[in-house]
Design an enzyme around this catalytic site. Structure first.
Site, PDB file in Angstrom:
ATOM      1  N   PRO A 626       0.807  -1.229   0.000  1.00 16.62           N
ATOM      2  CG  PRO A 626      -0.820  -1.554   1.632  1.00 16.62           C
ATOM      3  CD  PRO A 626       0.470  -2.125   1.115  1.00 16.62           C
ATOM      4  CB  VAL A 697      -2.499   0.168  -8.851  1.00 15.42           C
ATOM      5  CG1 VAL A 697      -1.072   0.221  -8.299  1.00 15.42           C
ATOM      6  CG2 VAL A 697      -3.402   1.113  -8.081  1.00 15.42           C
ATOM      7  N   GLY A 698      -0.610   1.813 -11.144  1.00 13.67           N
ATOM      8  CA  GLY A 698       0.121   3.074 -11.289  1.00 13.67           C
ATOM      9  C   GLY A 698      -0.551   4.034 -12.256  1.00 13.67           C
ATOM     10  CD  GLU A 699       0.501   3.181 -17.586  1.00 22.77           C
ATOM     11  OE1 GLU A 699       1.470   3.554 -18.253  1.00 22.77           O
ATOM     12  OE2 GLU A 699      -0.280   2.300 -17.986  1.00 22.77           O
TER      13      GLU A 699
HETATM   14 MO1  MOS Z   1       4.076   2.882 -20.354  1.00 21.73          MO
HETATM   15  S1  MOS Z   1       3.651   4.761 -20.972  1.00 21.73           S
HETATM   16  O1  MOS Z   1       5.754   2.780 -20.207  1.00 21.73           O
HETATM   17  O2  MOS Z   1       3.612   2.520 -18.804  1.00 21.73           O
END
Ligand code: MOS
Length: 739
Positions: A626, A697-699
């Site tokens: 988390p 989860v990052g993007e």
């Molecule tokens: Mo991609 S734009 O490298 O997650």
């Protein structure tokens, strides 16, 4: 190990180490300056000379002549490589333009020479003496003009975002014409630059015909393949090493000119050569996120149900490039029987467009989620409720295909609650706090979950120390830590008994880092290797592997218990395994969801926008750590502030280049721009995604944020801006009168 049936109960479910907020195990190296980044690998590659890249001064045309005489005679110069003496080079599979140009020039600042000298200053001074005569050809630099006659084009971002040239479900035109409430609006997003802190940098060294490159790269195995292909040498002769990466954001998915120029320079100079792309070169020399022009039409019943939805997007790229897949999420995010998506791709002679920070969904949602806000207002509905009414639990084009998990409604409801959404005044331009016009905005966040096969090797030595090796990268995301957590959980050892080695092409091939697949996929590969090692240990001890437990540094079966150190013995034990995926991702749509909430203040006199509060509620499977997941999401939310308010590469349509190609002109948010950010993860574990039951989860933390900010600004001012970034000049004249 094949993952082709939903995950059952497994040792990760114990969640004794996985799922606990855990400090980065590499944090102490980074904060003490002892984590070597590519350009700093002086101990590994001593005595490196310095390469300075010369970028083309035209966007399109050819080199008529190069005069190197003055540069060659300059102090300290060891070698100069151009297309004339580089030998035969082949374009990489992941590159649209050649990394070394000449005589043909494909885009502005395409590398045309590397000058190698004893010192950086000597290389730079000599590079300024390289004389190049160009013949300029007419180029295409105006997206709007070129889209007038651009063909339809489908594509895949390579990061889970894709759409065909045209996609139809039902009869959009008929349903739209019949709808009692309709919206038809145009939105634009600009070209953007990754602007990562660490520039593209490499040190190359040859030993005979073997090439080692210490580089800054997200995808080691793709990079290794493309270095070999570009230089025309066997893949086995290439080694890439990238243990620490200071940000990539998609710009380091592929090998760029720093690596190839370092390799060519090192061959010519006969010693190691280091190249860091000069900051003013990066925006035009490397890739960028392409600008889009999007049209969205929505038709609704009076009760708010969508009956018709269309999303068309146009973008441009060099010949052979691909579109920004901005319509992808519109195929899946909301219900509605009649649907249309389409993408057009114009040929432009601007630098190469490619993946950046959630390609597809990030700019697509910047348009779609403003359109949803506009439609809610036309309907007189609350924008949270409007989204909930149009939720779908199945792929709208293939109703038999369910989402593996989907709690967008939970994200929106919990977000509204926590954010105090009920205090929002639906009448825009009417809430004041002193000099500030105050507004709240919401948007849905959506990003697909991709899984990629991934391998690892896990060993135990006679002291019971576990070592994991995989070519996975940590691009600032926390890979080291979640991989250590995974091995610790699987083998029942404390975290400080695990050593993680990453970013070396001599290790087993991992998923790499991109498209928010890295966390789930790379740990799933480590899970598979650990499962195999558990088997090996059980067999060696003569234990029945079905009732073996690994806990407290010991392996137990029935009333027998042996320490791992003892089990490993003097020779140690190790296992290597790859996790591969079956067709679960085809049977079930795997996506991640968020509710993004933003409050802004707009200065009533100057139009300046300040973000006051941000909240993201995310539903993205099991959260492995988390702490690092939260860091990913708040970083992504910050990128959303950049996209909404600041980031834009200014196109010079006469000469075909990005004008503001440094960090003075290309603005990104700084600490002072960012208020308190809150991140909430809903409790989930998705058995369709992998044995880890985690998802990307990052993007997700970025997808939707731009529109939530745009919608908050509208709520504050009553002025709708549909062209990003929302700089104050776009609404200043229309703000409510103050005097
Ligand atoms: Mo991609 S734009 O490298 O997650």
């Amino acid at each position: 190990m094949k993952f082709d049936t939903p995950a059952g109960t497994n040792p990760i479910d114990r969640m004794q180490v996985v799922g606990k907020p855990t400090d980065r195990i590499d944090g102490k190296y980074k904060t003490t300056g002892t984590a070597p980044y590519a350009y700093e690998q002086n101990r590994a590659a001593p005595n490196a000379a310095y390469g300075y890249v010369v970028g083309a001064g035209i966007a399109k045309g050819r080199i008529a002549g190069i005069d190197l005489s003055a540069a060659k005679a300059a102090p300290g110069v060891l070698a100069i490589v151009t297309a004339d003496n580089a030998g035969k080079l082949t374009k990489g599979n992941f590159n649209t333009a050649n990394l070394l140009g000449g005589p043909a020039i494909e885009h502005y600042h395409q590398a045309v020479a590397v000058v190698v000298a004893e010192t950086f200053e000597q290389a730079r001074a000599a590079a300024a003496l390289v004389r190049i005569d160009y013949v300029r050809a007419k180029g295409r630099f105006d997206l709007a003009a070129e889209l007038d006659h651009a063909p339809l084009k489908g594509d895949d971002s390579g990061e889970g975002s894709k759409a065909p040239p045209v996609d139809r479900v039902g009869d959009f035109e008929k349903a739209f014409a019949a709808a009692p409430v309709t919206l038809d609006a145009r939105y634009t997003t600009p070209d953007q630059s990754h602007a990562m802190m660490e520039p593209h940098a490499s040190i190359a060294a040859w030993q005979g015909d073997e090439l080692t490159i210490w580089t800054s790269n997200q995808m080691i195995n793709w990079g290794k393949g493309d270095v070999a292909r570009t230089l025309g040498i066997p893949k086995e002769k290439v080694r890439l090493i990238s243990p620490y990466v200071g940000g990539g954001f998609g710009g380091k998915l592929f090998v760029r000119s720093d690596a190839i120029m370092a390799a060519l320079g090192a061959r010519a100079a006969g010693r190691p050569v280091k190249v860091a792309l000069q900051r003013p070169l990066i925006a035009n020399n490397t890739t960028h996120r392409p600008a889009t022009i999007q049209r969205i039409r929505i038709g609704c019943q009076k009760d708010g149900r969508i009956t018709a939805i269309a999303h068309e997007s146009g973008s441009g790229d060099l010949p052979g490039g691909g579109p920004e897949t901005a319509v992808s999420q519109t195929k899946l995010l909301y219900a509605g029987a009649n649907r249309l998506t389409a993408m057009r791709l114009a040929v432009l002679d601007l630098p190469e467009g490619n993946a950046m920070r959630a390609p597809g969904e990030a700019p697509g949602l910047m348009a779609l989620e403003i359109a949803m806000d506009e439609m809610a207002e036309k309907l007189g509905m609350d924008p949270v409720e409007f989204r909930i009414v149009n939720d779908t639990q199945v792929d709208p084009a293939k109703p038999e295909r369910k989402f593996s998990q989907r709690d967008l409604v939970g994200c929106l409801r919990q977000g509204a609650d926590r954010f105090g959404w009920s205090r929002r005044n639906p009448k825009p331009g009417t809430t004041r706090d002193g000099q500030w016009l105050v507004g709240m905005g919401v948007a849905a966040g959506f990003r697909n979950n991709m899984t990629m096969k991934s391998a690892a090797r896990v060993g135990i030595d006679r002291k019971g120390v576990v070592t994991v090796a995989t070519d996975m990268t940590d691009i600032g995301t926390g890979s080291y830590t979640i991989i250590a957590q995974t091995a610790a959980e699987m083998l029942g050892v404390p975290l400080d008994k695990v050593v993680v080695l990453l970013g070396d092409s001599s290790f087993p091939v991992s998923s790499g880092s991109g498209g928010q697949w890295g966390g789930n996929s790379s740990t799933a590969g480590v899970y598979a290797a650990c499962a195999k090692l558990r088997e090996t240990i059980a067999q060696k001890l003569g234990f029945n592997s079905a009732d073996v437990t690994f806990e407290g540094g010991k392996v137990r079966a029935g009333n027998r218990s042996v320490s791992l150190a003892e089990a490993a013995g003097d020779a140690g034990l190790s296992a290597e395994e790859m996790l591969e995926y079956g067709d679960l991702a085809k049977k079930y749509q795997q996506s991640t969801f968020a509710g993004h909430f933003v409050e802004v203040g707009v200065d009533a006199w100057t139009g300046e926008v300040r973000v006051r509060r941000m909240l993201a509620v995310c539903a993205a499977g099991r959260i492995l750590n988390p702490l690092t997941a939260r860091s990913q999401v708040i970083g992504a939310m910050t990128m959303g502030v950049g996209a909404a308010l600041m980031e834009e590469l200014a196109v010079d349509k006469r000469f075909g280049f990005f004008v503001n190609h440094d960090l003075a002109g290309y603005e990104v948010p700084v600490h002072a721009d960012i208020p308190h950010q809150e991140v909430v993860f809903l409790e989930e574990a998705d058995p369709m995604s992998s044995p880890m039951k985690a998802k990307g989860v990052g993007e997700l933390g970025l997808c939707g944020v731009g529109a939530a900010i745009a919608n908050a600004i509208y709520n504050a001012t009553g002025v709708r801006v549909r062209d990003y970034p929302i700089t104050l000049d776009k609404h200043l004249e229309k703000l409510p009168h103050v005097a």
